[in-house]
Scaffold this motif. Structure first.
Motif, PDB file in Angstrom:
ATOM      1  N   ARG A   1       5.918   5.115  -5.294  1.00  0.00           N
ATOM      2  CA  ARG A   1       5.957   6.063  -4.091  1.00  0.00           C
ATOM      3  C   ARG A   1       5.927   7.299  -4.905  1.00  0.00           C
ATOM      4  NH1 ARG A   1       9.355   4.524   1.598  1.00  0.00           N
ATOM      5  NH2 ARG A   1       8.290   2.862   1.889  1.00  0.00           N
ATOM      6  N   ASN A   2       6.596   7.641  -5.051  1.00  0.00           N
ATOM      7  CA  ASN A   2       6.779   8.560  -6.436  1.00  0.00           C
ATOM      8  C   ASN A   2       5.749   8.898  -7.486  1.00  0.00           C
ATOM      9  OD1 ASN A   2       7.327  11.575  -8.215  1.00  0.00           O
ATOM     10  ND2 ASN A   2       8.300  11.726  -6.136  1.00  0.00           N
ATOM     11  N   LYS A   3       4.604   9.394  -7.709  1.00  0.00           N
ATOM     12  CA  LYS A   3       4.170   9.462  -9.256  1.00  0.00           C
ATOM     13  C   LYS A   3       4.780  10.322 -11.018  1.00  0.00           C
ATOM     14  CE  LYS A   3      -0.549  10.078 -10.668  1.00  0.00           C
ATOM     15  NZ  LYS A   3      -2.036  10.666 -10.504  1.00  0.00           N
ATOM     16  N   GLU A   4       6.171  10.967 -10.053  1.00  0.00           N
ATOM     17  CA  GLU A   4       6.725  11.667 -11.532  1.00  0.00           C
ATOM     18  C   GLU A   4       7.792  10.271 -11.863  1.00  0.00           C
ATOM     19  OE1 GLU A   4       5.370  13.897  -8.679  1.00  0.00           O
ATOM     20  OE2 GLU A   4       3.923  14.313 -10.090  1.00  0.00           O
ATOM     21  N   ILE A   5       8.212  10.292 -10.964  1.00  0.00           N
ATOM     22  CA  ILE A   5       9.530   8.927 -11.458  1.00  0.00           C
ATOM     23  C   ILE A   5       8.702   7.729 -12.066  1.00  0.00           C
ATOM     24  CG2 ILE A   5      11.157   7.572 -10.002  1.00  0.00           C
ATOM     25  CD1 ILE A   5      11.554   9.119  -7.807  1.00  0.00           C
ATOM     26  N   GLY A   6       7.041   7.184 -11.221  1.00  0.00           N
ATOM     27  CA  GLY A   6       6.943   6.165 -12.004  1.00  0.00           C
ATOM     28  C   GLY A   6       6.389   6.235 -13.042  1.00  0.00           C
ATOM     29  N   LYS A   7       6.046   7.644 -13.353  1.00  0.00           N
ATOM     30  CA  LYS A   7       6.166   7.909 -14.870  1.00  0.00           C
ATOM     31  C   LYS A   7       6.669   8.073 -15.617  1.00  0.00           C
ATOM     32  CE  LYS A   7       1.399  10.981 -14.012  1.00  0.00           C
ATOM     33  NZ  LYS A   7       0.681  11.507 -14.438  1.00  0.00           N
ATOM     34  N   ASP A   8       7.668   8.854 -15.238  1.00  0.00           N
ATOM     35  CA  ASP A   8       9.229   8.712 -15.895  1.00  0.00           C
ATOM     36  C   ASP A   8       9.268   7.141 -16.183  1.00  0.00           C
ATOM     37  OD1 ASP A   8       8.795  11.234 -16.359  1.00  0.00           O
ATOM     38  OD2 ASP A   8      10.354  11.178 -14.364  1.00  0.00           O
ATOM     39  N   VAL A   9      10.287   6.026 -15.248  1.00  0.00           N
ATOM     40  CA  VAL A   9      10.190   4.904 -15.149  1.00  0.00           C
ATOM     41  C   VAL A   9       9.990   4.332 -16.416  1.00  0.00           C
ATOM     42  CG1 VAL A   9      10.508   2.590 -14.001  1.00  0.00           C
ATOM     43  CG2 VAL A   9      11.442   4.584 -13.554  1.00  0.00           C
TER      44      VAL A   9
ATOM     45  N   PRO B   1       1.014  -1.488   0.081  1.00  0.00           N
ATOM     46  CA  PRO B   1       0.069   0.355  -0.004  1.00  0.00           C
ATOM     47  C   PRO B   1       0.830   1.316   0.141  1.00  0.00           C
ATOM     48  CG  PRO B   1      -0.265  -1.331   1.985  1.00  0.00           C
ATOM     49  CD  PRO B   1       0.679  -1.896   1.153  1.00  0.00           C
ATOM     50  N   ASP B   2       2.106   1.135   0.391  1.00  0.00           N
ATOM     51  CA  ASP B   2       2.902   2.125   0.252  1.00  0.00           C
ATOM     52  C   ASP B   2       3.643   3.011  -0.989  1.00  0.00           C
ATOM     53  OD1 ASP B   2       2.732   2.299   2.794  1.00  0.00           O
ATOM     54  OD2 ASP B   2       3.945   1.898   3.290  1.00  0.00           O
ATOM     55  N   PHE B   3       3.578   2.128  -2.365  1.00  0.00           N
ATOM     56  CA  PHE B   3       3.797   2.335  -3.261  1.00  0.00           C
ATOM     57  C   PHE B   3       2.348   2.589  -4.611  1.00  0.00           C
ATOM     58  CE2 PHE B   3       7.147  -0.303  -0.803  1.00  0.00           C
ATOM     59  CZ  PHE B   3       7.379   0.367  -1.288  1.00  0.00           C
ATOM     60  N   VAL B   4       1.488   3.168  -4.995  1.00  0.00           N
ATOM     61  CA  VAL B   4       0.423   3.327  -4.585  1.00  0.00           C
ATOM     62  C   VAL B   4       0.114   4.657  -5.822  1.00  0.00           C
ATOM     63  CG1 VAL B   4      -0.729   1.112  -3.733  1.00  0.00           C
ATOM     64  CG2 VAL B   4      -1.186   3.614  -3.210  1.00  0.00           C
ATOM     65  N   GLN B   5       1.463   5.417  -5.629  1.00  0.00           N
ATOM     66  CA  GLN B   5       1.067   5.839  -6.234  1.00  0.00           C
ATOM     67  C   GLN B   5       1.008   6.016  -8.222  1.00  0.00           C
ATOM     68  OE1 GLN B   5       0.113   9.392  -5.138  1.00  0.00           O
ATOM     69  NE2 GLN B   5      -0.121   8.121  -3.066  1.00  0.00           N
ATOM     70  N   HIS B   6       1.880   5.144  -7.992  1.00  0.00           N
ATOM     71  CA  HIS B   6       1.800   5.354  -9.953  1.00  0.00           C
ATOM     72  C   HIS B   6       1.880   3.680  -9.833  1.00  0.00           C
ATOM     73  CE1 HIS B   6       2.203   5.769 -13.902  1.00  0.00           C
ATOM     74  NE2 HIS B   6       3.267   4.848 -14.280  1.00  0.00           N
ATOM     75  N   ILE B   7       1.329   2.514 -10.492  1.00  0.00           N
ATOM     76  CA  ILE B   7       1.461   1.407 -11.045  1.00  0.00           C
ATOM     77  C   ILE B   7       1.546   1.256 -12.163  1.00  0.00           C
ATOM     78  CG2 ILE B   7       0.213  -0.582 -10.455  1.00  0.00           C
ATOM     79  CD1 ILE B   7      -0.520   0.486  -7.843  1.00  0.00           C
ATOM     80  N   PHE B   8       1.893   0.114 -12.205  1.00  0.00           N
ATOM     81  CA  PHE B   8       2.375  -0.074 -13.618  1.00  0.00           C
ATOM     82  C   PHE B   8       2.994  -1.946 -13.892  1.00  0.00           C
ATOM     83  CE2 PHE B   8       6.589   1.038 -14.260  1.00  0.00           C
ATOM     84  CZ  PHE B   8       7.091  -0.075 -15.639  1.00  0.00           C
ATOM     85  N   THR B   9       1.969  -2.244 -15.622  1.00  0.00           N
ATOM     86  CA  THR B   9       2.540  -3.339 -15.436  1.00  0.00           C
ATOM     87  C   THR B   9       2.756  -4.095 -16.158  1.00  0.00           C
ATOM     88  OG1 THR B   9       0.899  -4.746 -14.296  1.00  0.00           O
ATOM     89  CG2 THR B   9       1.750  -5.782 -15.710  1.00  0.00           C
ATOM     90  N   ALA B  10       5.006  -4.460 -16.695  1.00  0.00           N
ATOM     91  CA  ALA B  10       5.741  -4.489 -18.033  1.00  0.00           C
ATOM     92  C   ALA B  10       4.543  -5.154 -18.655  1.00  0.00           C
ATOM     93  CB  ALA B  10       6.848  -4.655 -17.521  1.00  0.00           C
TER      94      ALA B  10
END
Length: 164
Positions: free
Chosen positions: A136-144, A100-109
């Motif tokens: 945890r960080n939405k911007e980092i998740g989107k970039d990755v 639950p701490d890592f739901v700011q941005h979720i994606f499946t490869a």
């Protein structure tokens, strides 16, 4: 308040460390425990066991602070070839429940990519896995996600093993 009244007594800094620890502010707790140990050694320093315990305490708090700084988490989900969209939704739901701490941005490869399991995972020959990442960080998740999912150009005549 107790530190303001008596900044040279180690117990006041130890109390502050305990408060920061309860607030999950581990780096600040480690700093306060470190100050408490230094003050103890400078002021009293009689019982080396106490000094050693204070040192172990701030070292443990430092380790906790470092371990909490992880910015993403991973979940491997067994994958069958049918119902790809449903499996991805299910993987996202499972990920959100487990991390639950890592739901700011979720994606499946891409489920057709080759995903290696972690070293300690149980291996089943022929089993494919979905790789779900949460941040945890939405911007980092989107970039990755952008870098992982972008289509790379194909250059004729270049062997596929040299393509990034």
């Amino acid at each position: 308040r107790s530190i303001v009244q008596n900044p040279s007594h180690f117990c006041n800094h130890l109390r502050q460390a305990a408060c920061f620890r309860c607030l999950h502010r581990y780096s600040e707790a480690a700093r306060s425990a470190m100050v408490a140990q230094c003050l103890y050694v400078l002021a009293e320093g009689a019982a080396l066991e106490t000094s050693d315990l204070l040192q172990l305490y701030w070292q443990a708090l430092t380790q906790e602070a470092l371990s909490r700084e992880v910015s993403f988490s991973v979940l491997y989900t067994p994958f069958e070839k049918e119902d790809k969209a449903d499996k991805i939704k299910e993987a996202h739901r499972t990920f959100a429940e487990k991390h639950p701490d890592f739901v700011q941005h979720i994606f499946t490869a891409d489920p057709h990519g080759i995903h290696l399991l972690p070293e300690k995972a149980e291996f089943h020959p022929g089993q494919q896995y979905l790789l779900t990442l949460g941040f945890r960080n939405k911007e980092i998740g989107k970039d990755v996600e952008k870098f992982v999912t972008r289509k790379l150009p194909v250059f004729p005549g270049v062997p596929t093993c040299f393509r990034a």
